[in-house]
Enzyme design. Structure first.
Site, PDB file in Angstrom:
ATOM      1  CB  SER A 198      -0.883   0.047   1.255  1.00 53.83           C
ATOM      2  OG  SER A 198      -1.768  -1.024   1.254  1.00 53.83           O
ATOM      3  CG  HIS A 253      -2.985  -2.151  -3.383  1.00 55.94           C
ATOM      4  ND1 HIS A 253      -1.997  -3.080  -3.185  1.00 55.94           N
ATOM      5  CD2 HIS A 253      -3.252  -1.630  -2.178  1.00 55.94           C
ATOM      6  CE1 HIS A 253      -1.684  -3.132  -1.905  1.00 55.94           C
ATOM      7  NE2 HIS A 253      -2.438  -2.254  -1.263  1.00 55.94           N
ATOM      8  CG  HIS A 291      -4.883  -6.956   0.796  1.00 56.37           C
ATOM      9  ND1 HIS A 291      -5.013  -6.076  -0.252  1.00 56.37           N
ATOM     10  CD2 HIS A 291      -3.755  -6.599   1.459  1.00 56.37           C
ATOM     11  CE1 HIS A 291      -3.999  -5.220  -0.217  1.00 56.37           C
ATOM     12  NE2 HIS A 291      -3.225  -5.516   0.809  1.00 56.37           N
ATOM     13  CE1 TYR A 322      -8.631  -5.121   2.021  1.00 58.57           C
ATOM     14  CE2 TYR A 322      -6.831  -5.858   3.422  1.00 58.57           C
ATOM     15  CZ  TYR A 322      -7.328  -4.990   2.458  1.00 58.57           C
ATOM     16  OH  TYR A 322      -6.519  -4.030   1.927  1.00 58.57           O
ATOM     17  CD  GLU A 323      -8.379  -6.558  -2.329  1.00 54.04           C
ATOM     18  OE1 GLU A 323      -8.746  -6.177  -3.445  1.00 54.04           O
ATOM     19  OE2 GLU A 323      -7.186  -6.757  -2.040  1.00 54.04           O
ATOM     20  CB  ALA A 371       1.647  -0.030   4.336  1.00 57.76           C
ATOM     21  CG  MET A 430      -4.525  -5.775   7.351  1.00 63.24           C
ATOM     22  SD  MET A 430      -5.815  -4.648   6.845  1.00 63.24           S
ATOM     23  CE  MET A 430      -5.933  -3.604   8.324  1.00 63.24           C
ATOM     24  CB  SER A 431      -0.345  -8.095   2.823  1.00 63.33           C
ATOM     25  OG  SER A 431       0.765  -7.300   3.190  1.00 63.33           O
ATOM     26  CG  ASN A 485      -0.301   3.070  11.329  1.00 61.99           C
ATOM     27  OD1 ASN A 485      -0.114   2.498  10.253  1.00 61.99           O
ATOM     28  ND2 ASN A 485      -0.846   2.476  12.357  1.00 61.99           N
ATOM     29  CG  HIS A 526      -6.279   3.052   3.095  1.00 60.37           C
ATOM     30  ND1 HIS A 526      -5.307   2.068   3.170  1.00 60.37           N
ATOM     31  CD2 HIS A 526      -6.484   3.250   1.769  1.00 60.37           C
ATOM     32  CE1 HIS A 526      -4.956   1.698   1.950  1.00 60.37           C
ATOM     33  NE2 HIS A 526      -5.654   2.406   1.074  1.00 60.37           N
TER      34      HIS A 526
HETATM   35  N1  HPA Z   1      -2.605  -2.249  11.305  1.00 61.45           N
HETATM   36  C1  HPA Z   1      -2.780  -3.162  10.329  1.00 61.45           C
HETATM   37  N2  HPA Z   1      -2.397  -2.980   9.093  1.00 61.45           N
HETATM   38  C2  HPA Z   1      -1.778  -1.825   8.797  1.00 61.45           C
HETATM   39  C3  HPA Z   1      -1.574  -0.831   9.762  1.00 61.45           C
HETATM   40  C4  HPA Z   1      -2.008  -1.051  11.081  1.00 61.45           C
HETATM   41  O1  HPA Z   1      -1.861  -0.214  12.000  1.00 61.45           O
HETATM   42  N3  HPA Z   1      -0.933   0.198   9.131  1.00 61.45           N
HETATM   43  C5  HPA Z   1      -0.771  -0.194   7.839  1.00 61.45           C
HETATM   44  N4  HPA Z   1      -1.287  -1.416   7.627  1.00 61.45           N
END
Ligand code: HPA
Length: 280
Positions: free
Chosen positions: A33, A64, A86, A88-89, A116, A217-218, A241, A253
């Site tokens: 991402s 993406h 992903h 989750y999609e 990310a 998440m990947s 973050n 996001h």
């Molecule tokens: N949590 C999960 N996935 C993420 C995060 C997060 O804080 N930041 C970027 N992808």
């Protein structure tokens, strides 16, 4: 599309990609991402939109791009995924990992996977890069392993070893590249969750106590499929973050994409440094 991808489907996708390639790629890369801009650095690029490749899972997420970029980086033939899909999609674990298996069938044996991630280690700051040294396959431990279903014996064994998921020699090259370029490269354990909701403060404290330094998440399903097929893996998390362990801030996001702009140049420099050393 069925839950479990077959070798015939992988080979149909591989044939469609191979027909468009000018050289056999040596290294595959997956851009996470907000990191897709790295693909713009590929020289003599051939672009193959995912929707033109049979059985390929198309990414639906903002940030993406959804195409393969094949060409040269540091004089080496590479194939880059500009965006990924992903779990989750709505795809199955087997579907989201088809691209790695296509890379394998195209003869690629090194894959560099980026994402990310939220920084769970309190010393990590947004905009930093973490070299992944190990992972916590939380989705897999709960049953969602990409190798569930019929084993594709032509690719690898039923019960693959995972004692060294991230290649030590490649990690060393990344550390040397970071030192040469003056990039602060953190190191740590990446925990993968299914998403798409971000974590609660209690979940983040749990992850920290379980040994996670970053969460996303990947990546982990792709790493497992790559290791199953005997590929060497290098992984980087862009820390977008700070994980919100006490519930005092929120995660968005947009924040993830924004941090990507700071992370992408550092990652590009690391990727170039690794490639230069790899084929020196
Ligand atoms: N949590 C999960 N996935 C993420 C995060 C997060 O804080 N930041 C970027 N992808």
């Amino acid at each position: 599309m069925t839950e479990f991808v077959t070798l015939a489907q992988i080979d149909e996708a591989s044939a469609a990609v191979r027909a468009r390639l000018e050289a056999s790629p040596r290294v595959g890369m997956i851009l996470g991402s907000g990191l897709g801009s790295l693909a713009d650095q590929i020289e003599q690029p051939v672009h193959i939109p995912y929707r033109q490749i049979p059985h390929w899972p198309v990414s639906t997420v903002i940030g993406h791009e959804g195409r393969l970029v094949a060409g040269q980086l540091e004089g080496q033939p590479v194939m880059v995924m500009q965006g990924r899909s992903h779990y989750y999609e709505g795809y199955s674990m087997s579907q989201i990992t088809l691209p790695v298996r296509v890379m394998r069938r195209l003869g690629i044996d090194i894959v560099i996977i980026t994402n990310a991630a939220g920084g769970v280690n309190p010393s990590f700051e947004p905009g930093q890069v973490m070299l992944i040294v190990d992972h916590l396959n939380l989705i897999g431990m709960a049953g969602l392993n990409p190798l569930r279903g019929p084993n594709l014996d032509e690719l690898g064994p039923r019960f693959p070893d995972m004692s060294v998921p991230y290649d030590p020699a490649l990690r060393q090259l990344a550390l040397e590249a970071a030192q040469e370029k003056g990039i602060l490269l953190q190191q740590g354990v990446y925990a993968s969750l299914a998403g798409p909701s971000f974590e609660t403060p209690a979940e983040l404290r749990f992850l920290r106590s379980a040994g996670a330094d970053a969460v996303g998440m990947s990546t982990v399903p792709e790493v497992i499929v790559a290791r199953h097929a005997g590929m060497r893996v290098l992984g980087f998390s862009g820390i977008s973050n700070k994980a919100n362990l006490d519930g005092s801030t929120i995660t968005t996001h947009e924040e993830v994409l924004e941090a990507g702009e700071k992370i992408a140049p550092q990652l590009l420099s690391l990727l170039r440094g690794v490639l230069r050393r790899l084929f020196a």
